[in-house]
Write a protein that holds these residues in place. Structure first.
Motif, PDB file in Angstrom:
ATOM      1  N   GLU A  51       8.132 -16.039   2.658  1.00 40.04           N
ATOM      2  CA  GLU A  51       8.419 -16.118   1.224  1.00 40.04           C
ATOM      3  C   GLU A  51       7.702 -14.978   0.513  1.00 40.04           C
ATOM      4  O   GLU A  51       6.485 -14.829   0.651  1.00 40.04           O
ATOM      5  CB  GLU A  51       7.868 -17.441   0.661  1.00 40.04           C
ATOM      6  N   LYS A  52       8.432 -14.203  -0.262  1.00 36.91           N
ATOM      7  CA  LYS A  52       7.817 -13.107  -1.021  1.00 36.91           C
ATOM      8  C   LYS A  52       6.719 -13.646  -1.960  1.00 36.91           C
ATOM      9  O   LYS A  52       5.687 -13.005  -2.183  1.00 36.91           O
ATOM     10  CB  LYS A  52       8.932 -12.396  -1.797  1.00 36.91           C
ATOM     11  N   SER A  53       6.934 -14.878  -2.481  1.00 36.12           N
ATOM     12  CA  SER A  53       5.957 -15.419  -3.436  1.00 36.12           C
ATOM     13  C   SER A  53       4.603 -15.690  -2.774  1.00 36.12           C
ATOM     14  O   SER A  53       3.590 -15.842  -3.458  1.00 36.12           O
ATOM     15  CB  SER A  53       6.490 -16.710  -4.054  1.00 36.12           C
ATOM     16  N   ALA A  54       4.588 -15.758  -1.423  1.00 38.54           N
ATOM     17  CA  ALA A  54       3.323 -16.021  -0.718  1.00 38.54           C
ATOM     18  C   ALA A  54       2.534 -14.732  -0.443  1.00 38.54           C
ATOM     19  O   ALA A  54       1.409 -14.764   0.039  1.00 38.54           O
ATOM     20  CB  ALA A  54       3.603 -16.728   0.607  1.00 38.54           C
ATOM     21  N   LEU A  55       3.139 -13.590  -0.780  1.00 38.12           N
ATOM     22  CA  LEU A  55       2.479 -12.300  -0.516  1.00 38.12           C
ATOM     23  C   LEU A  55       1.330 -12.076  -1.491  1.00 38.12           C
ATOM     24  O   LEU A  55       1.499 -12.217  -2.699  1.00 38.12           O
ATOM     25  CB  LEU A  55       3.520 -11.178  -0.679  1.00 38.12           C
ATOM     26  N   LYS A  56       0.175 -11.735  -0.956  1.00 33.95           N
ATOM     27  CA  LYS A  56      -0.965 -11.455  -1.838  1.00 33.95           C
ATOM     28  C   LYS A  56      -1.166  -9.943  -1.979  1.00 33.95           C
ATOM     29  O   LYS A  56      -1.141  -9.413  -3.066  1.00 33.95           O
ATOM     30  CB  LYS A  56      -2.217 -12.120  -1.265  1.00 33.95           C
ATOM     31  N   ASN A  57      -1.351  -9.274  -0.868  1.00 33.26           N
ATOM     32  CA  ASN A  57      -1.599  -7.826  -0.909  1.00 33.26           C
ATOM     33  C   ASN A  57      -0.848  -7.113   0.200  1.00 33.26           C
ATOM     34  O   ASN A  57      -0.551  -7.705   1.244  1.00 33.26           O
ATOM     35  CB  ASN A  57      -3.093  -7.537  -0.706  1.00 33.26           C
ATOM     36  N   ILE A  58      -0.580  -5.833  -0.041  1.00 35.08           N
ATOM     37  CA  ILE A  58      -0.028  -4.954   0.997  1.00 35.08           C
ATOM     38  C   ILE A  58      -1.134  -3.974   1.362  1.00 35.08           C
ATOM     39  O   ILE A  58      -1.735  -3.351   0.473  1.00 35.08           O
ATOM     40  CB  ILE A  58       1.208  -4.199   0.452  1.00 35.08           C
ATOM     41  N   ILE A  59      -1.418  -3.854   2.634  1.00 36.22           N
ATOM     42  CA  ILE A  59      -2.477  -2.925   3.060  1.00 36.22           C
ATOM     43  C   ILE A  59      -1.811  -1.760   3.779  1.00 36.22           C
ATOM     44  O   ILE A  59      -1.318  -1.902   4.898  1.00 36.22           O
ATOM     45  CB  ILE A  59      -3.522  -3.622   3.960  1.00 36.22           C
ATOM     46  N   LEU A  60      -1.778  -0.626   3.098  1.00 37.24           N
ATOM     47  CA  LEU A  60      -1.175   0.572   3.692  1.00 37.24           C
ATOM     48  C   LEU A  60      -2.251   1.301   4.477  1.00 37.24           C
ATOM     49  O   LEU A  60      -3.287   1.678   3.914  1.00 37.24           O
ATOM     50  CB  LEU A  60      -0.658   1.522   2.606  1.00 37.24           C
ATOM     51  N   THR A  61      -2.016   1.501   5.745  1.00 38.13           N
ATOM     52  CA  THR A  61      -3.000   2.232   6.539  1.00 38.13           C
ATOM     53  C   THR A  61      -2.645   3.720   6.563  1.00 38.13           C
ATOM     54  O   THR A  61      -1.494   4.111   6.358  1.00 38.13           O
ATOM     55  CB  THR A  61      -3.060   1.714   7.982  1.00 38.13           C
ATOM     56  N   GLY A  62      -3.655   4.532   6.811  1.00 30.28           N
ATOM     57  CA  GLY A  62      -3.449   5.977   6.921  1.00 30.28           C
ATOM     58  C   GLY A  62      -4.496   6.554   7.848  1.00 30.28           C
ATOM     59  O   GLY A  62      -5.642   6.078   7.852  1.00 30.28           O
ATOM     60  N   SER A  63      -4.117   7.559   8.596  1.00 30.98           N
ATOM     61  CA  SER A  63      -5.065   8.123   9.569  1.00 30.98           C
ATOM     62  C   SER A  63      -6.220   8.854   8.890  1.00 30.98           C
ATOM     63  O   SER A  63      -7.280   9.024   9.460  1.00 30.98           O
ATOM     64  CB  SER A  63      -4.334   9.105  10.491  1.00 30.98           C
ATOM     65  N   GLY A  64      -5.977   9.301   7.643  1.00 31.94           N
ATOM     66  CA  GLY A  64      -7.004  10.121   6.980  1.00 31.94           C
ATOM     67  C   GLY A  64      -6.750  11.601   7.197  1.00 31.94           C
ATOM     68  O   GLY A  64      -7.435  12.443   6.614  1.00 31.94           O
ATOM     69  N   GLY A  65      -5.780  11.914   8.055  1.00 29.67           N
ATOM     70  CA  GLY A  65      -5.390  13.320   8.258  1.00 29.67           C
ATOM     71  C   GLY A  65      -6.423  14.129   9.030  1.00 29.67           C
ATOM     72  O   GLY A  65      -7.446  13.608   9.471  1.00 29.67           O
ATOM     73  N   PRO A  66      -6.179  15.435   9.167  1.00 29.06           N
ATOM     74  CA  PRO A  66      -7.038  16.270  10.009  1.00 29.06           C
ATOM     75  C   PRO A  66      -8.422  16.549   9.402  1.00 29.06           C
ATOM     76  O   PRO A  66      -9.319  17.011  10.104  1.00 29.06           O
ATOM     77  CB  PRO A  66      -6.248  17.578  10.138  1.00 29.06           C
ATOM     78  N   PHE A  67      -8.614  16.273   8.094  1.00 27.83           N
ATOM     79  CA  PHE A  67      -9.881  16.669   7.452  1.00 27.83           C
ATOM     80  C   PHE A  67     -10.736  15.478   7.029  1.00 27.83           C
ATOM     81  O   PHE A  67     -11.631  15.606   6.192  1.00 27.83           O
ATOM     82  CB  PHE A  67      -9.580  17.582   6.251  1.00 27.83           C
ATOM     83  N   ARG A  68     -10.468  14.346   7.629  1.00 33.18           N
ATOM     84  CA  ARG A  68     -11.191  13.119   7.274  1.00 33.18           C
ATOM     85  C   ARG A  68     -12.704  13.284   7.434  1.00 33.18           C
ATOM     86  O   ARG A  68     -13.483  12.838   6.602  1.00 33.18           O
ATOM     87  CB  ARG A  68     -10.687  11.974   8.167  1.00 33.18           C
ATOM     88  N   THR A  69     -13.113  13.963   8.513  1.00 33.38           N
ATOM     89  CA  THR A  69     -14.547  14.062   8.782  1.00 33.38           C
ATOM     90  C   THR A  69     -15.117  15.439   8.406  1.00 33.38           C
ATOM     91  O   THR A  69     -16.287  15.700   8.629  1.00 33.38           O
ATOM     92  CB  THR A  69     -14.827  13.807  10.281  1.00 33.38           C
ATOM     93  N   ARG A  70     -14.272  16.291   7.871  1.00 31.39           N
ATOM     94  CA  ARG A  70     -14.767  17.642   7.544  1.00 31.39           C
ATOM     95  C   ARG A  70     -15.563  17.610   6.235  1.00 31.39           C
ATOM     96  O   ARG A  70     -15.222  16.877   5.306  1.00 31.39           O
ATOM     97  CB  ARG A  70     -13.559  18.577   7.397  1.00 31.39           C
ATOM     98  N   ASP A  71     -16.596  18.444   6.168  1.00 33.02           N
ATOM     99  CA  ASP A  71     -17.436  18.510   4.983  1.00 33.02           C
ATOM    100  C   ASP A  71     -16.606  19.042   3.809  1.00 33.02           C
ATOM    101  O   ASP A  71     -15.957  20.081   3.922  1.00 33.02           O
ATOM    102  CB  ASP A  71     -18.611  19.451   5.281  1.00 33.02           C
TER     103      ASP A  71
END
Ligand SMILES: NC(=O)c1ccc[n+]([C@@H]2O[C@H](COP(=O)([O-])OP(=O)(O)OC[C@H]3O[C@@H](n4cnc5c(N)ncnc54)[C@H](OP(=O)(O)O)[C@@H]3O)[C@@H](O)[C@H]2O)c1
Length: 403
Positions: free
Chosen positions: A173-193
């Motif tokens: 049921e759509k009415s039971a939906l609380k949140n949508i969690i979109l994941t993402g890898s963070g791309g190639p510069f996630r850990t770059r300064d």
């Protein structure tokens, strides 16, 4: 599974020469008893298109401009062959959909070139419309959804995150939906300064850690604008409030997104990073196709999966996308147009990586408050933003697409 012997589905692919388009044709090649490719559209990659015409024999094709259409007709003059009918430009892509009467349309043209064609598909009740082309949902999502209310068409998301959410919502049921969690890898510069971001090169930005995609979306992943566009796309597709969309960084890209229900249950879709999985669902929906994937998901081999919050300071494009959405109808149009121009400038070495966000922010400041009440005004604002962001660019862009 889609059963053998059922009537073949007529397929139209917008953006057949791109990454999503060629992946779609790979799946169809492996399932040729189930699909007839009736229409293909692209910009100007004639060599690839000619090979596709030879192999899949579509009845209709459409290309980006009259010049390309002329070249294509010349090259289709081989004796004995029955060439497809050739259309061109935005109107041509729309006519291609009308004439080919597909059962499934895969919308995978980069940018806004495919908007009129997708609207045509909705108007003529094409049963299944697989949408990879997030830019048109970001720019004109509310207009597409208004038309959908009067249509028998069903939109099937092809973006892997939205396909995951679509699957996690199935049977609930759509009415039971609380949140949508979109994941993402963070791309190639996630850990770059972040202090080093000014030195990021095009070659580095074009190397995504997990996904192989077209150049524009790969740069958007590096700036995390892609996640911002997906945030807006999710609000449009699933008709939820912006506060219900959460962004979660998940470097392994195994969980493609999830939904949280009111009873505390989380439903996730997992898989390897292969666009053929969401594309095949759009082709076969509501059934599924067996896919011959080179890799299998092996969670024992992964052992642990990681999660973190997004860094809005490091990736201002993500913040800008959220702010643009909150502005109102005009925000996403300005964001998308300015970003496309900025990414193009970065790809031809005219600007540095960090300038992409600055250009988008300046455009948002300049154009916010512009009223947008119709599709014509969407196109008008898009054109004005492109002209303002890069005067030399808009001419070539709009002469190519013939607005
Ligand atoms: N790649 C992915 O994994 C992925 C994942 C999720 C969502 N998406 C979305 O799917 C869409 C396509 O992405 P992509 O990575 O496949 O892009 P791509 O590899 O750059 O391909 C873009 C396609 O659009 C066509 N095109 C460009 N300008 C055109 C014009 N004026 N008229 C007609 N066709 C035109 C291109 O034709 P030419 O080759 O002839 O220029 C090509 O077929 C984008 O909206 C992207 O955000 C992609």
């Amino acid at each position: 599974m889609v059963s053998e012997g059922s009537e073949k589905r007529r397929v139209c692919i917008l953006g057949s020469t791109g990454s999503v388009g060629t992946n779609t044709l790979n799946i169809i090649r492996q399932n040729s008893s189930l699909y007839d490719v009736v229409a293909l559209a692209c910009g100007n990659s004639l060599d690839i298109l000619l090979n596709q015409i030879q192999e899949f024999k579509p009845e209709f094709v459409s290309v980006g401009s009259p010049q390309v259409a002329r070249d294509l007709r010349q090259r289709l003059l081989a004796p004995g062959a029955r060439p497809p009918h050739v259309f061109y430009g935005i109107d041509g892509h729309r006519d291609l959909v009308r004439e080919s009467e597909p059962d499934v349309l895969i919308g995978a043209m980069a940018g806004i070139h495919g908007l009129q064609a997708v609207l045509q598909a909705v108007r003529q009740n094409v049963p299944y419309i697989g949408i990879a082309n997030k830019e048109i949902l970001v720019m004109a999502g509310s207009f597409i959804l208004d038309l959908l209310k009067e249509s028998r068409s069903e939109l099937i998301p092809v973006d892997s995150e939205h396909s995951a959410v679509f699957q996690a919502l199935m049977g609930n049921e759509k009415s039971a939906l609380k949140n949508i969690i979109l994941t993402g890898s963070g791309g190639p510069f996630r850990t770059r300064d972040v202090a080093d971001f000014k030195r990021i090169t095009k070659a580095e930005a074009l190397k995504h850690p997990n996904w192989v995609m077209g150049a524009k979306i790969t740069i958007d992943s590096a700036t995390m604008m892609n996640k911002g566009l997906e945030f807006i796309e999710a609000i449009r597709l699933f008709q939820v409030e912006r506060r219900q969309i959460k962004i979660l960084i998940h470097p392994e890209s195994i969980i493609h997104s999830m939904v949280e229900y009111c009873d505390g249950s989380f439903m996730a879709q997992l898989g390897i990073s292969d666009m053929r999985i969401p594309i095949s669902l759009a082709l076969a929906y509501p059934k599924r196709l067996p896919l011959d994937l080179s890799k299998q998901l092996d969670l024992v081999q992964w052992q642990s999966l990681h999660f973190e919050s997004p860094d809005y300071h490091k990736f201002p494009c993500l913040r800008l996308a959220m702010e643009a959405e909150a502005l109102g109808t005009e925000g996403p149009i300005i964001l998308n147009a300015a970003n496309e121009v900025a990414v193009q400038k970065f790809l031809i070495d005219h600007i540095e990586f960090t300038e992409i966000a600055s250009i988008v922010e300046q455009a948002l400041n300049h154009f916010q408050g512009t009223p947008v009440r119709s599709l014509e005004e969407v196109i008008e604002l898009d054109e004005r933003v492109r002209l303002w962001t890069s005067p030399w660019n808009v001419q070539s862009f709009y002469s190519a697409v013939e607005v």
